[in-house]
Design an enzyme around this catalytic site. Structure first.
Site, short mmCIF file in Angstrom:
data_model
loop_
_atom_site.label_atom_id
_atom_site.label_comp_id
_atom_site.label_asym_id
_atom_site.label_seq_id
_atom_site.Cartn_x
_atom_site.Cartn_y
_atom_site.Cartn_z
N LYS A 183 0.83 -1.21 0.00
CA LYS A 183 0.00 0.00 0.00
C LYS A 183 0.87 1.27 0.00
CE LYS A 183 -4.15 -1.83 0.08
NZ LYS A 183 -3.98 -3.16 -0.50
C1 LIG Z 1 -10.03 -2.47 -1.33
C2 LIG Z 1 -9.43 -3.17 -0.14
N1 LIG Z 1 -10.14 -3.24 0.99
C3 LIG Z 1 -9.66 -3.83 2.09
C4 LIG Z 1 -8.42 -4.40 2.10
C5 LIG Z 1 -7.94 -5.08 3.33
O1 LIG Z 1 -6.82 -4.46 3.85
P1 LIG Z 1 -5.98 -5.18 5.00
O2 LIG Z 1 -5.13 -6.22 4.34
O3 LIG Z 1 -5.18 -4.08 5.62
O4 LIG Z 1 -6.96 -5.76 5.95
C6 LIG Z 1 -7.63 -4.35 0.95
C7 LIG Z 1 -6.30 -4.97 0.96
O5 LIG Z 1 -5.65 -5.19 0.01
C8 LIG Z 1 -8.15 -3.73 -0.20
O6 LIG Z 1 -7.44 -3.67 -1.33
#
Ligand SMILES: Cc1ncc(COP(=O)(O)O)c(C=O)c1O
Length: 389
Positions: A183
């Site tokens: 990210k």
């Molecule tokens: C659009 C979206 N929402 C939620 C998430 C979840 O993030 P995390 O891995 O920090 O829980 C991601 C992770 O890639 C994502 O791309």
């Protein structure tokens, strides 16, 4: 010598090493002052009143929905063109993710279709700022106000965005961010939630740590004091080591966003000359530029990926529309064909290598390989004998 093209590379270095060393030299590894410092900087950057550091965006979505009262039997409206975590967080609350198809030109949830999906059980709207471009938050806020719904933004792709004069989180009850390995800000795994509502922030604070009224940092500061578990909470608290990795990156956030924008423009310069390619339309405002995605003919998509990968160019697909996954199909009865625009984008899309320090000539190499692959595949298709019946 062949050039190694990478899909993503983090830019963590000496500043992060020093910052982590500082935490390691101190007594508190878990949630403490360093997390507090990061939360302050992050809230200030976004112009929001409260930020809480978490272990993931998924956790942020989960406790946001819980804090807003979403539970079994409720429905939350969201997009099928996203990572599974968006809708999984709804399911984790015992609620049903109700998908609404997306805009064909951006891939973001189509605000014009949301109202038709509202039922007496709807509690919230969960938009996702896909690839870093914000949804139409003014339209979604107006719908939410008319129907007394909450809004939780999935801003995993978008810290820096702005559209129609609003920033991420500005028109929502909460916005949730991911600091996953690839990210725009990263600490390997991590996340945050922001809100302007002090009561909601207090509830989220409890929900992120077991529902406990005191933390390890409180104990270190104040000595032992009796504490209570007042509600059922989860274990989503960011620790000081994660925060130490994030803190120095806040200084580079804007510079890195500008670098990604430059690379995106370089990609566009190349791609606009290639037949058979399109990409999400970029709207006025600021695009958070998390992923750089293109769209090709679905019949050629997998062959394009195979050809580029065989030349050592790593690619991803973000995303196959998620109602097609077995879990959402089997649990809620979603069927292929229900959200045709999201499905078509999901079958067309390819994410190209993209990160702030990506060398410009790597963009040229990727675009060149893409042109050649598409030309060759289109030529092969023309040479195939026409089917006769
Ligand atoms: C659009 C979206 N929402 C939620 C998430 C979840 O993030 P995390 O891995 O920090 O829980 C991601 C992770 O890639 C994502 O791309």
């Amino acid at each position: 010598m062949t050039t190694k093209i990478e899909f993503f590379r983090h830019d963590l270095g000496d500043a992060e090493l020093r910052s982590v060393a500082e935490v390691l030299a101190g007594p508190i590894l878990t949630t403490g002052e360093t997390v507090g410092k990061f939360e302050q900087l992050f809230a200030d950057y976004l112009g929001r009143r409260h930020a809480l550091g978490l272990t993931s965006c998924t956790g942020g979505l989960h406790i946001s929905l819980l804090a807003l009262g979403v539970g079994p039997g409720d429905e939350v409206i969201t997009t099928p063109l996203t990572f599974i975590a968006t809708a999984a967080a709804v399911a984790e609350c015992g609620a049903k993710p109700v998908f609404v198809d997306v805009e064909p030109h951006t891939g973001n949830i189509d605000a014009g279709r949301v109202e038709a999906a509202i039922t007496p059980r709807t509690r919230a709207i969960l938009p996702v700022h896909l690839y870093g471009q914000m949804c139409d938050m003014h339209a979604l806020r107006a719908i939410a106000d008319r129907h007394r719904l909450a809004i939780v933004e999935d801003a995993a792709h978008c810290i820096e965005g702005e559209r129609d004069g609003v920033r991420v989180g500005e028109l929502a009850d909460t916005a949730c961010f991911s600091f996953y390995a690839t990210k725009n800000l990263t600490c390997g795994e991590g996340g945050a939630v922001v809100t302007d509502d002090a009561d909601l922030a207090a509830k989220l604070r409890l929900l992120r740590l077991h529902g406990m009224t005191k933390t390890a940092a409180d104990r270190a500061r104040e000595g032992f004091q009796p504490w209570d578990m007042t509600i059922l909470g989860w274990k989503y608290n960011m620790d000081n080591i994660q925060a130490a990795l994030l803190l120095p990156q806040m200084d580079r956030l804007e510079r890195n966003a500008d670098l990604r924008e430059r690379l995106a423009q370089r990609y566009y310069d190349h791609l606009s000359g290639i037949e058979g390619l399109s990409w999400p339309r970029v709207l006025p405002g600021r695009h958070g530029r998390h992923l750089f995605t293109i769209w090709v003919d679905p019949q050629l998509r997998n062959d394009v990926i195979r050809q580029l990968q065989s030349r050592g160019i790593p690619l991803l697909v973000n995303y196959r529309a998620i109602h097609q996954h077995a879990f959402f199909r089997d649990t809620y009865g979603y069927r292929p064909g229900e959200f045709p625009i999201a499905e078509k984008i999901g079958e067309s899309t390819i994410s190209l290598p993209f990160y702030p320090a990506m060398p410009e000539d790597h963009v040229d190499i990727v675009a060149g390989a893409l042109r050649e692959a598409l030309e060759q595949l289109q030529e092969n298709r023309q040479q195939q004998p026409a089917e006769t019946y």
